[in-house]
Design a protein around this motif. Structure first.
Motif, mmCIF file in Angstrom:
data_model
loop_
_atom_site.group_PDB
_atom_site.id
_atom_site.type_symbol
_atom_site.label_atom_id
_atom_site.label_comp_id
_atom_site.label_asym_id
_atom_site.label_seq_id
_atom_site.Cartn_x
_atom_site.Cartn_y
_atom_site.Cartn_z
ATOM 1 N N LYS A 97 17.729 -24.956 13.189
ATOM 2 C CA LYS A 97 16.742 -24.364 14.079
ATOM 3 C C LYS A 97 16.018 -25.459 14.850
ATOM 4 C CE LYS A 97 12.799 -21.216 14.001
ATOM 5 N NZ LYS A 97 11.897 -20.452 13.125
ATOM 6 N N LEU A 117 4.990 -21.106 22.569
ATOM 7 C CA LEU A 117 5.428 -20.407 21.364
ATOM 8 C C LEU A 117 4.785 -21.008 20.123
ATOM 9 C CD1 LEU A 117 9.247 -19.655 21.650
ATOM 10 C CD2 LEU A 117 7.330 -18.077 21.769
ATOM 11 N N TYR A 166 5.076 -24.361 19.222
ATOM 12 C CA TYR A 166 5.715 -25.568 18.701
ATOM 13 C C TYR A 166 5.034 -26.792 19.297
ATOM 14 C CZ TYR A 166 9.531 -22.663 17.003
ATOM 15 O OH TYR A 166 10.272 -21.729 16.343
ATOM 16 N N ARG A 183 1.934 -15.482 25.148
ATOM 17 C CA ARG A 183 1.873 -15.359 26.601
ATOM 18 C C ARG A 183 3.246 -15.037 27.162
ATOM 19 N NH1 ARG A 183 -0.329 -19.839 30.954
ATOM 20 N NH2 ARG A 183 0.078 -18.551 32.773
ATOM 21 N N LYS A 184 3.267 -14.106 28.111
ATOM 22 C CA LYS A 184 4.485 -13.844 28.861
ATOM 23 C C LYS A 184 4.235 -14.270 30.292
ATOM 24 C CE LYS A 184 6.273 -10.543 31.193
ATOM 25 N NZ LYS A 184 7.107 -11.398 32.011
ATOM 26 N N PHE A 185 5.186 -15.038 30.829
ATOM 27 C CA PHE A 185 4.951 -15.620 32.153
ATOM 28 C C PHE A 185 5.297 -14.650 33.264
ATOM 29 C CE2 PHE A 185 4.933 -19.196 29.456
ATOM 30 C CZ PHE A 185 4.142 -20.131 30.076
ATOM 31 N N THR A 226 10.502 -16.506 31.555
ATOM 32 C CA THR A 226 11.066 -17.767 31.100
ATOM 33 C C THR A 226 11.553 -17.594 29.679
ATOM 34 O OG1 THR A 226 8.750 -18.338 30.927
ATOM 35 C CG2 THR A 226 10.039 -19.624 32.467
ATOM 36 N N VAL A 227 12.867 -17.586 29.561
ATOM 37 C CA VAL A 227 13.493 -17.525 28.245
ATOM 38 C C VAL A 227 14.357 -18.771 28.119
ATOM 39 C CG1 VAL A 227 13.448 -15.026 28.122
ATOM 40 C CG2 VAL A 227 15.379 -16.156 29.211
ATOM 41 N N PHE A 228 14.872 -19.003 26.923
ATOM 42 C CA PHE A 228 15.682 -20.210 26.718
ATOM 43 C C PHE A 228 17.121 -19.892 27.088
ATOM 44 C CE2 PHE A 228 12.226 -20.567 23.474
ATOM 45 C CZ PHE A 228 11.444 -21.379 24.268
ATOM 46 N N PRO A 249 20.015 -21.506 27.593
ATOM 47 C CA PRO A 249 21.245 -21.905 26.890
ATOM 48 C C PRO A 249 21.378 -21.289 25.501
ATOM 49 C CG PRO A 249 19.692 -23.715 26.910
ATOM 50 C CD PRO A 249 19.057 -22.599 27.679
ATOM 51 N N HIS A 250 20.356 -20.558 25.038
ATOM 52 C CA HIS A 250 20.434 -19.952 23.720
ATOM 53 C C HIS A 250 20.787 -18.470 23.820
ATOM 54 C CE1 HIS A 250 19.290 -23.408 21.537
ATOM 55 N NE2 HIS A 250 18.051 -23.470 21.977
ATOM 56 N N ASP A 264 18.984 -16.101 19.144
ATOM 57 C CA ASP A 264 18.314 -17.392 18.923
ATOM 58 C C ASP A 264 16.947 -17.427 19.592
ATOM 59 O OD1 ASP A 264 20.267 -18.367 17.371
ATOM 60 O OD2 ASP A 264 21.161 -19.695 18.875
ATOM 61 N N LEU A 318 13.677 -18.220 17.501
ATOM 62 C CA LEU A 318 12.747 -19.304 17.809
ATOM 63 C C LEU A 318 11.310 -18.788 17.930
ATOM 64 C CD1 LEU A 318 14.693 -21.453 20.423
ATOM 65 C CD2 LEU A 318 14.020 -22.110 18.113
ATOM 66 N N ALA A 319 11.179 -17.563 18.461
ATOM 67 C CA ALA A 319 9.834 -17.026 18.672
ATOM 68 C C ALA A 319 9.237 -16.473 17.386
ATOM 69 C CB ALA A 319 9.882 -15.939 19.739
ATOM 70 N N LEU A 373 24.271 -15.216 26.013
ATOM 71 C CA LEU A 373 23.325 -16.271 26.342
ATOM 72 C C LEU A 373 22.230 -15.658 27.206
ATOM 73 C CD1 LEU A 373 25.630 -19.302 27.155
ATOM 74 C CD2 LEU A 373 24.407 -18.791 25.051
ATOM 75 N N GLU A 388 11.578 -11.398 26.916
ATOM 76 C CA GLU A 388 10.342 -12.157 26.762
ATOM 77 C C GLU A 388 9.269 -11.336 26.047
ATOM 78 O OE1 GLU A 388 8.727 -13.893 30.292
ATOM 79 O OE2 GLU A 388 7.921 -15.593 29.177
ATOM 80 N N MET A 441 10.122 -11.513 22.519
ATOM 81 C CA MET A 441 9.708 -12.777 21.919
ATOM 82 C C MET A 441 8.214 -12.738 21.582
ATOM 83 S SD MET A 441 11.946 -15.267 24.356
ATOM 84 C CE MET A 441 11.313 -16.840 23.836
#
Lengths: 536, 382, 248
Positions: free
Chosen positions: B232, B250, B252, C87-89, C93-95, C97-98, C102, C106-107, C146, C159, C162
Motif C-alpha cells: 500500500k 486524504l 497522508y 474534501r472533494k475537489f 481528482t482521483v489517482f 494510474p490506480h 486501490d 487508499l482513502a 484504472l 471521489e 473516496m
C-alpha cells in the motif's frame, strides 16, 4: 608590480621616440667614456648629464651594471653581454647588434665608488628631470621602490623644479621613503610619515610598520603606529570597495550567462541544459569573426568584438530556433523531459565543436580599447571588466525594453500568460515560442562574446556556467528579470566576499550550500510570484 | 511477515529478473574459474569485473527509478550517494593497504604522508573494520539524503527546482572532494588497493566473489523495491507522484513518504558505489560530477522509468554501448549518448519496456493493457 | 455565538493574493451534523474558503476552529485531514494510474504513517467496507478499471466514494454535480442527504435545482464575505443577493 611595469613601458616608449633625433649628438660623448680612466669617464658622465637627454639612460645603466665595454680593435664603446663562449655586442644608444667578440677582444669600462654616486645622480637627473612627465613619474616611483639615499639631492632639485603637482607628490613620497629608510631629523621624519600616510598603499604601510617597530624615538614610533592604523583602515575600506567591484564584475558575468536562461526558463518554463553551449557557440563565433578579420581585413581586427556581437546573437539564436522547432516544441509541459533532451543536445553540441575546432583552447585577443587598467582612488579597474559590466547592464536594459515595450515582447507575455487566448487573438503562438527561445539563446550568444574575453574558449566553456546560471535564476525567482539581476549581483558579491576568508573553492561551496538552504526557505526564489495562478 | 512482503512483489517480471540474476550467479563463476582459458566459453577476469561494474550501475539505476519512476523526484544528484558509498568502501580499502604503501606508513594512507599529515583525521577512524565501513556505506548517503530531503520536502521544493538543487548538492560535493584538505586524496582520490577482507583484490577468486556480491545486492534491492511498490505504501508513492496535494487531503503526510523512498534510494546507491570501487580499483571526485548523475537518469529512461526491471536493463545496455563506443569510435560516443537523450524523450517516453508492453498489447493475447507503471491488475486478488 | 458547540468556526478570516482580497473578514459556523450549501458568483471566495479550512492556503488573519478547540490555521493539510475533514475537489481528482479499488483502499480510514502502509494487509472489515462503497457509488463492475479510464461522472462518484471511505466528520464538497446528467444529479443529492445524517457537509454548487433538491440552509458569499444566510427561498428574495448574483 603591474603598475611598475606599466611605467617602465611608458618610459621605454618615451625614450624610443626621442632617441632617434638626438642620438647623433650623444654619440661623440659616449665614445669618450672609454678613455682617460676614472676621471675621463666622470667627465663624459657629467657632459651627458648636462646634455639632459634621456637617450643616454641605457648607456649609463649599462655602465652601472658593468656591461659597458670598449672594443680593443677600434675603440668603439659597446654593451657586451655573455653569449656562449664570447660576448654579444650591441650599440649602447640604438640597441642594434654590432657583432660578437671573444673575451680578450674587449675591455670593461671600470667604475669606482665615487663614480657610482655620480652615476646614480646622473641617472636620477636624466630621468627625474626628463622633459617627459611619464619618465619623471616612473623615475620617482623607482626611487620610492629602491629608497636609494644617493638620489636624495637630485630628488630635492627635481621637486623644486617640478610643476606637475601629481608628479611632485610622487617625488615627495619618494623623498619620504628615502628619509625614513636613511634616517633624518625628527621633524623631517614626522613630515615623511605624514606624506606616506597620505599615500596610504601597501608599500607605504610596509615602510610605516617598519618605523612603528624600530623608530628612533618613542614619539616617532607612536606617530608611525597611528599612521599604520590609519593606512590599514583606509586599505580595508578600499579593499572592501575592490571586493565590491570584483563582486559586481563576477555578478555581471553571471548576469550575462543567466539572463538568456531567465528568458527560456523564466518566461517559457523550458529547462534548457544546452544553454551553456549557446554561450560556447557565441564564444566560438567571436573566434571565427576575429580569425576572418585577421585574414581578410587586418585593419579592422580591433573592431572584431563589435562585429562578433550581432554574429554571435544570430548564430546562437539560430541554433536555438532550430532546437526549439526540432525538439523542445514536442516537450512543452514536460519540464523534466525537456531537461533530459536538452542535456543530450548539450553533449552533442560539445562534441561537435570539439570535432570541428579541436579540444584545445582557442585564443580570442582583446581589442586595444579593452586592455589595460586605470586607477580610481585605491581601486584598480581593468577596462575589460569594466566593459563587461557595462555590456551586461546594457543587455539587461535592452531585454527589459524589448519585453515591455515592443509588439514582440507583448506577444511573448500574452503567450506566457494565456496560450489559448493569445492564439485566439491571432498571435501565432508557435512562432512566438520559437522566437522567444531564439531570443534567449541569442542572448546566451552575446554572453559568449563577452566571456571569450575573460575565459578560455573551449568546448567545455558552457559547462562551467550552466550550474551557476541556474542558481542565479532559481535564487532570483523564476519569471522575474529583476530577480535575475539582483540574484546575479548578490551571488557574485557573496562569492567575492567569501573568497578572501574561505578561498575560492570553499567560497563557491558555501555559496552553493547557501542557495540550497535558501531554496528551502523560499522555494520560489527571492522575487516569487504569489497567488493561485502559480499553483496551476 | 517479511516473507509475505517479499512475496507480494513477486510477479512474472520479477521472476524473470531474478532468474536472469541467478543464471549469472551460476554461469559467470563457472565460465571464469572452471572452464579452461583456451575454450570459447571461457570468460576473462576483465569481463567479470566489467559485468560487475554494469550491475553496480544497474543498482544505481534501480535506486534512481524508485524515486523518479514511482515518486516523481528527478534526482540529478544520485551519483553523490553512489560516490559517498564508494568513498566509504575506498577508505576501508585504503586502511587495508597498511605498510604496503609507497611510504610504508602503517596507519596513514600515502596521500596523507605526502601532505605531511601526522595523524589520521577523526573521520577516518574505524574504517579499518569492514563492518564499520559497511555500515557507513549505508549511513553516510542515508543521513545526507535524509537531511537534504527533510529540508527540501518539508519546504515543498518540487519538480525542476528539486532537480536543480540536487544538482547543486552533487556539484558542491564535487568541489569539496577535489580539495586536498578534505582528507580524501583530492584530485587523485583513493586507489592502489591491495586486499579486501584479507583476500588479494586482484585474484580471480576475489573478483568473482565481488561479482557474486553485486548480483546478490542487486537481487535483494530489486526484491525490496518491488515489495515496496506492491505494498500500500507503494500505491501511496505512485499517488504522490501524480497528484501529491490530493494525497495530502486524504491525510497522508506525503513528506515522510517521500523521505522514506528518497533515503532508501540513497542507501541503495551507496551500496552500488561500495561494490563498484573494489571492482574498478579507484574512486575519485569525478564520480560526483553532475554529468554522471544525469547519465544515470538516461539509463532509467532508456529502459523505461517506473518499471524497476527497465532501469536494470537500461543501465546494462547503455553501459555496454558506452564500452563499445569509447573503444571503437570514441569521437562518436557523445553524439550517441546525446542522441539517445533526445530520441528516448521524444519517441520512447516509456522506454524499451514500455515499447515492449505496447507491442505485446496489440497482440490478441496481450493482457498487460493499460499498465503504465508496469503493474498488472491480477496483483489485486490477494 | 460561542465556538464551543460548533463543528467548524470561522471568524474574521481574510486572505489576499497580490493585493486581491479573496476572503474578506469571513465568518461562518457549522453545527455537528449540519449540511450547508454555499452559493455565490465566480470569485466570491468559495474555493478559497475550502482552501483555508483544509490548510492549502494560510489565512492572513482570522480564526478557524474545528470542534471548538483545534486551531486549523496551525496545521498542515494531512493533519487537518486526519482530524476528520474530507474534501472533494471542483475538478475530480482521483489517482489515475490506480484501479478504482486501490483508490478506495487508499482513502479508507486506516493508520496513515509509512510503516503502517508498508505492512498493511487488507482485512475482512476493510474489504466489506470497500464493497459497500462500490455498491453505493455503482462502481462495482468497474472495480478493476484504472481510475484514469473512467468517465467524468464516474470520477465524480469515485471521489465521493473516496470521501465516504475516509469517513470524515466534515465533508467539503466542491461542485459535486458538474458534468452529471439530471438523473445522476438527483442521485447525488440523495446520497449527500443520506450522508448528512452522520456527518456534517458543506456543498459548494452553482446548480440551483441541485441546491433546492438538498433543501438545506444556504449561505451566499460575495467578494469574500457572507452576504446572506437562510433558506434558499429567503435568500432568493434578498435584494442584495439578487443584485450581485441571481439577477445578473
Amino acid at each position: 608590480m603591474r603598475r611598475a611595469f606599466r611605467w617602465l613601458l611608458a618610459a621605454c616608449v618615451a625614450i624610443a621616440t626621442t632617441s632617434a633625433a638626438l642620438a647623433a649628438d650623444l654619440r661623440p660623448l659616449v665614445q669618450t667614456m672609454g678613455s682617460g680612466g676614472y676621471a675621463g669617464t666622470e667627465k663624459a658622465l657629467n657632459q651627458l648629464s648636462e646634455a639632459g637627454d634621456p637617450a643616454a639612460v641605457p648607456v649609463i645603466e649599462a655602465l652601472q651594471a658593468g656591461d659597458l665595454y670598449v672594443r680593443k680593435a677600434d675603440g668603439l664603446v659597446v654593451i657586451a653581454r655573455k653569449a656562449g663562449a664570447g660576448f654579444a655586442l650591441t650599440d649602447p644608444l640604438s640597441g642594434a647588434v654590432v657583432g660578437e667578440a671573444a673575451s680578450g677582444a674587449i675591455d670593461k669600462i671600470k667604475i669606482n665608488n665615487a663614480l657610482r654616486r655620480s652615476i646614480s645622480a646622473t641617472l636620477g637627473a636624466l630621468t627625474l628631470m626628463s622633459p617627459d612627465p611619464a619618465t619623471r613619474r616612473s623615475a620617482a616611483e623607482a626611487v620610492f621602490k629602491s629608497r636609494d639615499a644617493n638620489a636624495l639631492d637630485t630628488l630635492n632639485t627635481a621637486i623644486a623644479k617640478e610643476k606637475d603637482e601629481r608628479i611632485r607628490r610622487v617625488m615627495e613620497q619618494a623623498r619620504a621613503a628615502v628619509i625614513l629608510t636613511a634616517g633624518a631629523s625628527e621633524g623631517d621624519t614626522q613630515t615623511a610619515i605624514a606624506t606616506l600616510t597620505a599615500r596610504g598603499d601597501r608599500d607605504a604601510l610596509a615602510l610605516l610598520s617598519m618605523i612603528a617597530a624600530s623608530g628612533a624615538t618613542d614619539a616617532l614610533k607612536t606617530a608611525a603606529a597611528g599612521a599604520v592604523a590609519a593606512v590599514e583602515q583606509k586599505l580595508m575600506f578600499w579593499g572592501a570597495l575592490q571586493n565590491l567591484w570584483y563582486g559586481l564584475s563576477l555578478g555581471s558575468v553571471l548576469l550575462l550567462a543567466a539572463i538568456g536562461l531567465a528568458v527560456t526558463f523564466g518566461v517559457m518554463g523550458v529547462i534548457n541544459m544546452a544553454h551553456g553551449e549557446m554561450v560556447m557557440i557565441g564564444a566560438y563565433t567571436t573566434f571565427l569573426v576575429q580569425q576572418g578579420l585577421r585574414t581578410y581585413a587586418p585593419g579592422l581586427t580591433d573592431l572584431s568584438i563589435l562585429l562578433a556581437l550581432p554574429a554571435a546573437f544570430l548564430v546562437s539564436g539560430g541554433v536555438g530556433v532550430i532546437i526549439e522547432r526540432s525538439v523542445i516544441r514536442w516537450l512543452y509541459g514536460r519540464p523534466l523531459e525537456t531537461l533530459l533532451a536538452t542535456w543530450g543536445l548539450s553533449l552533442a553540441l560539445q562534441q561537435a565543436v570539439r570535432s570541428l575546432f579541436g579540444p584545445t583552447n582557442r585564443e580570442v585577443s582583446a581589442p586595444s580599447w579593452m586592455s589595460g587598467a586605470f586607477e580610481l582612488g585605491g581601486l584598480t579597474i581593468t577596462y575589460g571588466r569594466l566593459w563587461i559590466v557595462v555590456f551586461a547592464f546594457a543587455v539587461f536594459a535592452a531585454l527589459l525594453v524589448a519585453l515591455k515595450r515592443t509588439w514582440f515582447g507583448l506577444s511573448i507575455r500574452a503567450v506566457t500568460q494565456n496560450r489559448p487566448m493569445a492564439n485566439a487573438m491571432g498571435i501565432r503562438t508557435a512562432r512566438v515560442d520559437a522566437l522567444t527561445f531564439g531570443l534567449g539563446s541569442g542572448i546566451a550568444g552575446l554572453a559568449g562574446v563577452a566571456l571569450s574575453q575573460i575565459d578560455n574558449v573551449s568546448p567545455n566553456l558552457g559547462q562551467s556556467y550552466i550550474i551557476d546560471s541556474f542558481m542565479v535564476v532559481v535564487f532570483g525567482g523564476v519569471g522575474n528579470l529583476w530577480g535575475t539581476l539582483v540574484g546575479a549581483l548578490a551571488l557574485g558579491s557573496l562569492n567575492k566576499f567569501l573568497e578572501p576568508y574561505a578561498g575560492a573553492v570553499l567560497g563557491k561551496i558555501l555559496v552553493l550550500i547557501f542557495i540550497i538552504l535558501f531554496i528551502q526557505r523560499r522555494p520560489r526564489g527571492l522575487f516569487a510570484l504569489k497567488g493561485r495562478a502559480v499553483e496551476a | 511477515m517479511l516473507t509475505r512482503f517479499f512475496l507480494m512483489g513477486l510477479d512474472r517480471k520479477a521472476g524473470l529478473v531474478l532468474t536472469v540474476l541467478a543464471l549469472l550467479a551460476v554461469l559467470v563463476p563457472v565460465m571464469t574459474l572452471v572452464v579452461p582459458e583456451g575454450s570459447p566459453w571461457h570468460l576473462s577476469i576483465f569481463s567479470v569485473s566489467l559485468l560487475g561494474k554494469y550491475l553496480c550501475f544497474a543498482l544505481l539505476a534501480l535506486a534512481l527509478d524508485l524515486v523518479w519512476g514511482y515518486v516523481g523526484i528527478l534526482s540529478l544528484g544520485h551519483a553523490a550517494f553512489f560516490a559517498l558509498g564508494g568513498y566509504a568502501m575506498g577508505m576501508y580499502l585504503m586502511r587495508q593497504i597498511g605498510p604496503r604503501g609507497v611510504y610504508g606508513n602503517p596507519i596513514l594512507p600515502d596521500f596523507m604522508v605526502f601532505l605531511n599529515w601526522k595523524e589520521l583525521p577523526w573521520y577516518w577512524l574505524g574504517f579499518d573494520h569492514f563492518a564499520f565501513a559497511a555500515l557507513m556505506v549505508l549511513v553516510v548517503p542515508g543521513v545526507l539524503a535524509f537531511a537534504f530531503g527533510w529540508f527540501a520536502f518539508r519546504s515543498r521544493v518540487t519538480g525542476v527546482y528539486l532537480s536543480i538543487i540536487t544538482q547543486a548538492l552533487t556539484f558542491a560535493l564535487l568541489l569539496a572532494f577535489f580539495r586536498n584538505d578534505m582528507g580524501f586524496g583530492g584530485n587523485n582520490g583513493l586507489t592502489d588497493f591491495k586486499e579486501i577482507l584479507g583476500y588479494d583484490i586482484q585474484a580471480p577468486g576475489t573478483r568473482v566473489g565481488l561479482f557474486l556480491a553485486t548480483v546478490a545486492a542487486l537481487a535483494l534491492s530489486y526484491m525490496i523495491a518491488s515489495g515496496i511498490i506492491a505494498s500500500k505504501l507503494g500505491k501511496v508513492l505512485v499517488a504522490i507522484r501524480d497528484t501529491e496535494s490530493r494525497v495530502r487531503f486524504l491525510g497522508y503526510d506525503t513528506e515522510s513518504y517521500k523521505l522514506f523512498a528518497w533515503t532508501l534510494s540513497a542507501c541503495m546507491a551507496g551500496v552500488a558505489g561500495a561494490l563498484y570501487v573494489p571492482q574498478v580499483g579507484i574512486i575519485n571526485p569525478s564520480e560526483f560530477a553532475p554529468a554522471s548523475s544525469i547519465e544515470a537518469v538516461i539509463w532509467v529512461a532508456v529502459g523505461g522509468r517506473g518499471t524497476l526491471a527497465g532501469a536494470i536493463l537500461g543501465a546494462v545496455l547503455v553501459n555496454f554501448g558506452k564500452s563499445y563506443f569509447t573503444g571503437a569510435l570514441p569521437e562518436l560516443w557523445l553524439f550517441a549518448l546525446g542522441g539517445l537523450f533526445v530520441l528516448v524523450t521524444l519517441f520512447l517516453p516509456k522506454g524499451l519496456l514500455g515499447l515492449w508492453a505496447q507491442l505485446t498489447a496489440r497482440l490478441p493475447s496481450g493482457k498487460g493493457k493499460g499498465a503504465p507503471n508496469g503493474k498488472t491488475a491480477d496483483q489485486k486478488g490477494m | 455565538m460561542s465556538a464551543e458547540d460548533t463543528l467548524l468556526y470561522l471568524d474574521g478570516v481574510s486572505v489576499s493574493f497580490d493585493g486581491f482580497r479573496a476572503l474578506n473578514n469571513l465568518s461562518l459556523t457549522m453545527m455537528p451534523g449540519e449540511m450547508r450549501a454555499i452559493i455565490g458568483p465566480n470569485g466570491a471566495g468559495k474555493t478559497t474558503m475550502m482552501d483555508v479550512i483544509t490548510g492549502k492556503t494560510r489565512p492572513d488573519h482570522g480564526t478557524i476552529l474545528f470542534e471548538g478547540e483545534t486551531d486549523l490555521t496551525k496545521l498542515r493539510e494531512a493533519g487537518i485531514a486526519n482530524l476528520g475533514i474530507g474534501r472533494k475537489f471542483q475538478r475530480p481528482t482521483v489517482f489515475e494510474p490506480h484501479t478504482v479499488w486501490d483508490n478506495l483502499e487508499l482513502a479508507l480510514k486506516a493508520p496513515r504513517r509509512p510503516l503502517n502502509t508498508l505492512t498493511y494487509a487488507i482485512g475482512r472489515d476493510d474489504r466489506a467496507r470497500i464493497e459497500e462503497i462500490l455498491d453505493i457509488t455503482r462502481l462495482s463492475p468497474k472495480r478493476e478499471r484504472l481510475a484514469g479510464s473512467l468517465s467524468h461522472g464516474e470520477k465524480q462518484w469515485l471521489e465521493i466514494g473516496m470521501l465516504l471511505a475516509q469517513d470524515p466528520k466534515l465533508l467539503l464538497v466542491d461542485e459535486p454535480v458538474a458534468g452529471m446528467t439530471d438523473a445522476e444529479t438527483e442521485q447525488t443529492a440523495r446520497l449527500l442527504c443520506d450522508i448528512a445524517g452522520k456527518h456534517s457537509v458543506i456543498v459548494v454548487e452553482h446548480d440551483m435545482s441541485f441546491v433546492r433538491a438538498l433543501g438545506v440552509k444556504v449561505t451566499v458569499l460575495a467578494e469574500g464575505s457572507v452576504l446572506a444566510e437562510g433558506s434558499l427561498d429567503s435568500v432568493s428574495a434578498n435584494q442584495q443577493v439578487i443584485d450581485v448574483y441571481l439577477g445578473r
